[in-house]
Design a protein around this motif. Structure first.
Motif, PDB file in Angstrom:
ATOM      1  N   VAL A   1       1.718   0.274   0.268  1.00 57.02           N
ATOM      2  CA  VAL A   1       0.781   1.042   1.109  1.00 57.02           C
ATOM      3  C   VAL A   1       0.888   0.651   2.583  1.00 57.02           C
ATOM      4  N   TYR A   2       1.451  -0.531   2.857  1.00 59.37           N
ATOM      5  CA  TYR A   2       1.438  -1.012   4.251  1.00 59.37           C
ATOM      6  C   TYR A   2       2.396  -0.205   5.120  1.00 59.37           C
ATOM      7  N   PRO A   3       2.029  -0.060   6.421  1.00 58.37           N
ATOM      8  CA  PRO A   3       2.825   0.807   7.290  1.00 58.37           C
ATOM      9  C   PRO A   3       4.211   0.245   7.587  1.00 58.37           C
ATOM     10  N   GLU A   4       5.143   1.172   7.620  1.00 56.31           N
ATOM     11  CA  GLU A   4       6.532   0.820   7.882  1.00 56.31           C
ATOM     12  C   GLU A   4       6.668   0.077   9.224  1.00 56.31           C
ATOM     13  N   TYR A   5       5.860   0.485  10.237  1.00 58.66           N
ATOM     14  CA  TYR A   5       6.027  -0.094  11.577  1.00 58.66           C
ATOM     15  C   TYR A   5       5.656  -1.579  11.634  1.00 58.66           C
ATOM     16  N   ARG A   6       5.013  -2.125  10.608  1.00 58.60           N
ATOM     17  CA  ARG A   6       4.724  -3.566  10.580  1.00 58.60           C
ATOM     18  C   ARG A   6       5.764  -4.349   9.777  1.00 58.60           C
ATOM     19  N   GLN A   7       6.818  -3.650   9.332  1.00 57.86           N
ATOM     20  CA  GLN A   7       7.768  -4.301   8.411  1.00 57.86           C
ATOM     21  C   GLN A   7       9.209  -4.075   8.838  1.00 57.86           C
ATOM     22  N   ASN A   8       9.400  -4.063  10.157  1.00 58.95           N
ATOM     23  CA  ASN A   8      10.725  -3.744  10.691  1.00 58.95           C
ATOM     24  C   ASN A   8      11.617  -4.953  10.931  1.00 58.95           C
ATOM     25  N   GLU A   9      11.083  -6.162  10.722  1.00 56.20           N
ATOM     26  CA  GLU A   9      11.875  -7.372  10.982  1.00 56.20           C
ATOM     27  C   GLU A   9      11.902  -8.252   9.743  1.00 56.20           C
TER      28      GLU A   9
ATOM     29  N   ALA B   1       6.632   8.184  -0.726  1.00 52.58           N
ATOM     30  CA  ALA B   1       5.559   8.951  -1.390  1.00 52.58           C
ATOM     31  C   ALA B   1       4.794   8.054  -2.362  1.00 52.58           C
ATOM     32  N   TYR B   2       5.487   7.117  -2.983  1.00 49.40           N
ATOM     33  CA  TYR B   2       4.845   6.163  -3.902  1.00 49.40           C
ATOM     34  C   TYR B   2       3.679   5.452  -3.198  1.00 49.40           C
ATOM     35  N   GLY B   3       3.913   5.001  -1.965  1.00 47.25           N
ATOM     36  CA  GLY B   3       2.879   4.296  -1.205  1.00 47.25           C
ATOM     37  C   GLY B   3       1.759   5.215  -0.745  1.00 47.25           C
ATOM     38  N   TRP B   4       2.094   6.455  -0.396  1.00 48.07           N
ATOM     39  CA  TRP B   4       1.056   7.418   0.013  1.00 48.07           C
ATOM     40  C   TRP B   4       0.092   7.692  -1.132  1.00 48.07           C
ATOM     41  N   GLU B   5       0.633   7.856  -2.327  1.00 48.42           N
ATOM     42  CA  GLU B   5      -0.255   8.116  -3.476  1.00 48.42           C
ATOM     43  C   GLU B   5      -1.157   6.902  -3.718  1.00 48.42           C
ATOM     44  N   LYS B   6      -0.597   5.703  -3.602  1.00 51.52           N
ATOM     45  CA  LYS B   6      -1.408   4.489  -3.819  1.00 51.52           C
ATOM     46  C   LYS B   6      -2.548   4.447  -2.805  1.00 51.52           C
ATOM     47  N   LEU B   7      -2.234   4.779  -1.567  1.00 52.61           N
ATOM     48  CA  LEU B   7      -3.252   4.714  -0.517  1.00 52.61           C
ATOM     49  C   LEU B   7      -4.355   5.745  -0.762  1.00 52.61           C
ATOM     50  N   LEU B   8      -3.945   6.937  -1.155  1.00 55.07           N
ATOM     51  CA  LEU B   8      -4.931   7.993  -1.413  1.00 55.07           C
ATOM     52  C   LEU B   8      -5.827   7.609  -2.595  1.00 55.07           C
ATOM     53  N   THR B   9      -5.246   7.059  -3.640  1.00 57.38           N
ATOM     54  CA  THR B   9      -6.063   6.672  -4.799  1.00 57.38           C
ATOM     55  C   THR B   9      -6.966   5.484  -4.454  1.00 57.38           C
ATOM     56  N   GLU B  10      -6.523   4.594  -3.573  1.00 60.82           N
ATOM     57  CA  GLU B  10      -7.431   3.535  -3.090  1.00 60.82           C
ATOM     58  C   GLU B  10      -8.685   4.175  -2.491  1.00 60.82           C
ATOM     59  N   ARG B  11      -8.468   5.199  -1.633  1.00 59.35           N
ATOM     60  CA  ARG B  11      -9.611   5.877  -0.993  1.00 59.35           C
ATOM     61  C   ARG B  11     -10.501   6.503  -2.061  1.00 59.35           C
ATOM     62  N   LEU B  12      -9.866   7.120  -3.056  1.00 57.23           N
ATOM     63  CA  LEU B  12     -10.629   7.764  -4.126  1.00 57.23           C
ATOM     64  C   LEU B  12     -11.518   6.731  -4.833  1.00 57.23           C
ATOM     65  N   CYS B  13     -10.970   5.560  -5.113  1.00 61.03           N
ATOM     66  CA  CYS B  13     -11.747   4.496  -5.783  1.00 61.03           C
ATOM     67  C   CYS B  13     -12.943   4.090  -4.918  1.00 61.03           C
ATOM     68  N   ILE B  14     -12.717   3.953  -3.627  1.00 58.52           N
ATOM     69  CA  ILE B  14     -13.812   3.560  -2.726  1.00 58.52           C
ATOM     70  C   ILE B  14     -14.905   4.634  -2.741  1.00 58.52           C
ATOM     71  N   HIS B  15     -14.512   5.903  -2.704  1.00 62.44           N
ATOM     72  CA  HIS B  15     -15.513   6.978  -2.706  1.00 62.44           C
ATOM     73  C   HIS B  15     -16.223   7.098  -4.050  1.00 62.44           C
TER      74      HIS B  15
END
Ligand code: NAD
Length: 323
Positions: A113-121, A140-154
């Motif tokens: 789920v973590y952003p690509e821009y923090r993992q460039n080195e 897409a695997y990470g996007w789905e994980k992030l969206l389902t995290e939000r769903l769990c919180i809601h």
């Protein structure tokens, strides 16, 4: 538990049984390498709503592990399938759990789920839970994980379902997929080294330059962490992994030294994922009063021994072509 026929789910079923729980396992398939200890095991496709209702009926807690997933080779080549299947599985499962009166729900998210821009080195700064936004997962695997995290919180906020969210960082160990295209780096490396040792050809293929870095967490620590989080009051996403960073080249050397051979590395074109990724475990330590205990050497030793046995059983020639 969903995904109970998979690697982490199978180990988690055994762990929950040792803690004295009644467990229903649900999956498309039975565990591949040893029989399940679940009290009940239902073969169901959780992309279908009615199957999610059956899966979550009559239970107090749900551990949601089912996912269409694999290592970088699989994740980087099946975006549409992964996003479609995993969204259906997770959106139906949590709604079915709510309707069936489930009390607690654990969702297994990922470091993806973590952003690509923090993992460039390669010498990457360890990822804190709050680093996830602004969002830019690589796949897409990470996007789905992030969206389902939000769903769990809601679902917790709006419906009072006690949700827990864990972000795994590269879990490995015996009884996991080790060939066929869905295997992850530690299992693939153990297989390649085992084939090298048993065949006498000590050249190992590595995807990319091998300088990409990761941390790896042994399965026995993973199931302890999951259980502790489920029993805790902590409701925000939590990293679960080791925070020792090593490169894929170093991983190859470590496995080779465990196998007792010297290898030569052949770097080939292949999917590498982000350049570097590590877990920041400060919140994990604070919340659970615990962190993973098993060293990479010990975990890889146990995993290598199991995979070498698997390669021997299958035969080196067949293991090589199945990879
Ligand atoms: P796995 O592939 O071994 O297990 C997933 C299981 O889900 C499989 O047995 C599969 O058959 C099942 N499944 C897939 N589609 C299904 C469907 N439609 N209906 C029912 N079952 C279905 O993977 P794993 O390593 O055990 O991962 C478990 C969970 O942890 C997954 O959600 C995964 O995304 C997450 N995760 C794992 C890691 C890791 O390092 N292993 C890292 C981050 C996140």
């Amino acid at each position: 538990m969903t995904g109970a026929g998979g690697f982490i789910g199978h180990h988690l079923v055994s762990y929950l049984k040792r803690q004295g729980h009644w467990v229903r396992g649900v999956d498309l398939k039975l565990p591949e390498f040893s029989s399940t200890e679940a009290d009940d095991f239902a073969l169901l496709d959780l992309r279908r709503w009615e199957n999610c209702l059956r899966a979550t009926e009559g239970v107090e807690e749900v551990y949601a592990l089912a996912a269409d997933m694999g290592g970088m080779g699989f994740i980087s080549a099946h975006h549409a399938q992964i996003l479609h299947s995993n969204t259906l599985i997770n959106f139906h499962t949590i709604e079915a759990a709510r309707l069936n009166g489930v009390k607690r729900y654990l969702y297994t998210s990922s470091a993806c789920v973590y952003p690509e821009y923090r993992q460039n080195e390669t010498a990457v700064t360890p990822l804190r839970e709050e680093d996830v936004y602004p969002a830019q997962p690589q796949d897409a695997y990470g996007w789905e994980k992030l969206l389902t995290e939000r769903l769990c919180i809601h679902y917790r906020e709006d419906y009072g379902l006690e949700t827990r969210i864990v972000r795994f960082h590269n879990i490995f160990g015996p009884l996991g997929t080790w060939d066929g295209g869905r295997e992850k780096a530690p299992a693939a490396m153990c297989r390649k080294v085992a084939i090298a040792k048993l065949s006498g050809n000590h050249e190992i293929e590595i995807w990319g330059d091998g300088e990409q870095t990761r941390s790896f967490c042994y399965i026995d620590d993973c199931v302890v962490g999951i259980y502790r989080l489920m029993r805790s009051d902590f409701r925000e996403p939590l990293n679960l992994g080791q925070d020792r960073l090593i490169s894929i080249n170093q991983l190859a050397d470590l496995v080779a030294s465990i196998a007792g051979i010297r290898i030569t590395k052949k770097h080939v074109v292949g999917p590498q994922g982000v350049r570097g990724r590590n877990s920041d475990n400060n919140r994990l330590r604070a919340v659970l009063g615990w962190e993973p205990q098993i060293s990479l050497e010990e975990g890889l030793g146990r995993t290598y021994a199991w995979i070498e046995e698997m390669v021997q059983r299958k035969g080196v020639a067949r293991a090589r072509t199945a990879a």
